[in-house]
Design an enzyme around this catalytic site. Structure first.
Site, PDB file in Angstrom:
ATOM      1  N   GLU A  72       0.818  -1.215   0.000  1.00 26.85           N
ATOM      2  CA  GLU A  72       0.000   0.000   0.000  1.00 26.85           C
ATOM      3  C   GLU A  72       0.848   1.259   0.000  1.00 26.85           C
ATOM      4  OE1 GLU A  72      -4.082  -1.400   2.188  1.00 26.85           O
ATOM      5  OE2 GLU A  72      -2.394  -0.877   3.494  1.00 26.85           O
ATOM      6  N   GLU A 312      -3.970  17.643  38.970  1.00 27.81           N
ATOM      7  CA  GLU A 312      -4.713  18.869  39.235  1.00 27.81           C
ATOM      8  C   GLU A 312      -3.907  20.142  39.009  1.00 27.81           C
ATOM      9  OE1 GLU A 312      -7.886  17.200  42.565  1.00 27.81           O
ATOM     10  OE2 GLU A 312      -6.201  18.445  43.215  1.00 27.81           O
TER      11      GLU A 312
END
Length: 484
Positions: A72, A312
């Protein structure tokens, strides 16, 4: 005449190491040597990359030349596509360690006239093998060879012949194929003629994607049968076989400082056991990140590396904030002794978070890992799933002798001596930080709920965060009142 059945000495199947992190672990040594391995999966799951990295690692780590047959992509496209992963295919081609054979097949130009055979492919493969003395080969992807053909009997016969031809040449082969409808591959036969079958999967759950790998079949050897998460990043293909870990790790008696003198004293004067797991739980603002940062600073003082996983705050924010309490993490960060991995929990699913963290551990090789806070991941799954994740991570760190420190955010009004995730029973040392009310003022307090294998204080001490650092002060019990 004896009725006993003779028992022969077991023969071990020869294997070719892939050199890909994790795959050699779940395959117990690599792919079957001199035999074909089928890699099946849907579009975008990483088949081409796995096949290419198998050749690249073989060339760079084991000096085994390889041939990549592409139906491909052109050689130029392959070179450009894998350059971002650090693979220099042009260099390997110049050194005679890699040969790329591009076979162009246009479906619209294929017409079934007479018997179809793979003889032409065999001739080109033979030529490529001879050019570089190939030990490995990858064919990507199989379906293109038979595009436009409808004779299933012919296709299956040629597939058998292809796998048999590869075996006769003695090369270790990786053949990729697209998933079929209800079968591993479109033609439903390759999995029966290949000695090893690997399935790659790329699934999306709750809008979060995770890649997984599974060994469906491996003739003649034991192998991992679970699904394992894997990453495709700038280092290539990385698999994490940590679901197979057991309780067989070693433990020692060496102690390391917590970074806080008063806390070392409460833990018998020497701090945590090296390679243990520590949990610091408490409500917001009680000093969990500060204690974690002090531990990271102590690791730097011992010339040890630390991985700080923050869910955080950003690294710059953490460094700035703890500087106000006398902890300077900047030198450790600048000298790359302190490594941050700061991400939002919503970035990925639980498996991908686990894979990413263990990938960082494998590459950085830290002595200390800090995760702040673990409760941020609850939004990514059920409590039982998060607990399973951290059970695996705790086992992984213990296997490698890594000291793991976890912080857990408690919710106001809930039982402070409990965690939403339920990992408290898995940790070796558990510290609780909470608010105290003393003489009409709100203060912080710390006490040790448990510390396995060592004598430790049962006192509640006042936790003071000041520009001079972190200190723990004894307080009379008569003036103490716990605040929820």
């Amino acid at each position: 005449m004896s009725n006993t059945i003779p028992i022969s000495t077991p023969r071990h199947l020869a294997k070719t190491p892939t050199g890909i992190y994790g795959i050699d672990e779940i395959t117990a040594g690599g792919l079957p040597q001199g035999r074909p391995t089928l890699v099946a999966g849907s579009a975008g799951c990483g088949k081409t990359l796995l096949a290419m990295e198998f050749l690249v690692r073989g060339a760079t780590l084991y000096d085994e030349p390889g041939v990549f047959v592409t139906f491909e992509e052109t050689p130029e496209e392959l070179v450009n596509n894998v350059a971002s992963l650090g693979f220099d295919l042009d260099d390997l081609r110049e050194r005679g360690l890699l040969w790329i054979e591009h076979i162009y097949l246009e479906r619209s130009e294929i017409e079934e006239v007479g018997a179809y055979t793979l003889d032409g492919l065999f001739i080109r493969l033979e030529h490529a093998f001879d050019r570089i003395g190939a030990k490995r080969v990858a064919l990507d992807t199989l379906e293109v060879l038979f595009s436009g053909l409808h004779d299933e009997a012919l296709i299956r016969a040629e597939l058998r012949r292809l796998f048999r031809w590869l075996k006769e040449r003695g090369v270790t082969a990786v053949v990729t194929a697209e998933r079929g409808d209800g079968t591993l591959t479109r033609h439903g036969l390759e999995e029966y003629v290949a000695d090893c079958v690997i399935v790659l999967d790329h699934r999306v759950t709750s809008q979060l994607s995770t890649r997984r790998i599974r060994i469906v079949k491996y003739r003649g050897t034991m192998h991992g049968t679970n699904e394992y998460p894997f990453l495709i990043d700038q280092h290539g293909f990385t698999v994490f076989p940590i679901t197979a870990l057991g309780l067989d790790y070693n433990v020692g008696t060496e102690r390391i400082s917590t970074g806080v003198t008063g806390l070392d004293e409460m833990l018998g004067g020497s701090g945590y056991y090296k390679g243990s797991t520590i949990l610091i739980s408490g409500t917001a603002g009680t000093g969990k990140t500060s204690l974690s940062s002090a531990f990271a600073a102590a690791a730097y003082a011992r010339n040890e590396h630390t991985l700080f996983v923050a869910f955080e705050e950003s690294p710059a924010q953490i460094i700035r904030n703890v500087r106000s309490i006398g902890i300077d993490l900047e030198p450790a960060f600048t000298k790359e002794c302190l490594h941050f991995h700061a991400v939002r929990p919503t970035l990925a699913g639980l498996e991908l978070h686990l894979a990413t963290i263990t990938d960082q551990i494998a590459r950085i090789k830290p002595s200390v890992v800090i995760i702040d806070p673990i409760t941020s991941l609850i939004s990514q799954g059920f409590n039982s799933e998060v607990r399973a994740l951290f059970t695996r991570l705790i086992d992984f760190c213990k296997q490698h002798g890594i000291t793991l420190l976890l912080t857990s955010l408690s919710v106001m009004g809930q039982d402070p001596e409990g965690t939403d995730i339920g990992v408290s029973s898995l940790v070796d040392t558990w510290l609780l930080v909470r608010n105290l009310e003393m003489h009409g003022k709100r203060n912080r307090g710390l006490y040790i709920l448990k510390s396995r294998g060592m004598a430790h204080s049962n006192q509640i001490r006042k936790l003071v965060l000041s520009s001079e650092g972190i200190s723990l002060i004894e307080i009379p019990s008569s003036s103490l009142q716990l605040s929820s």
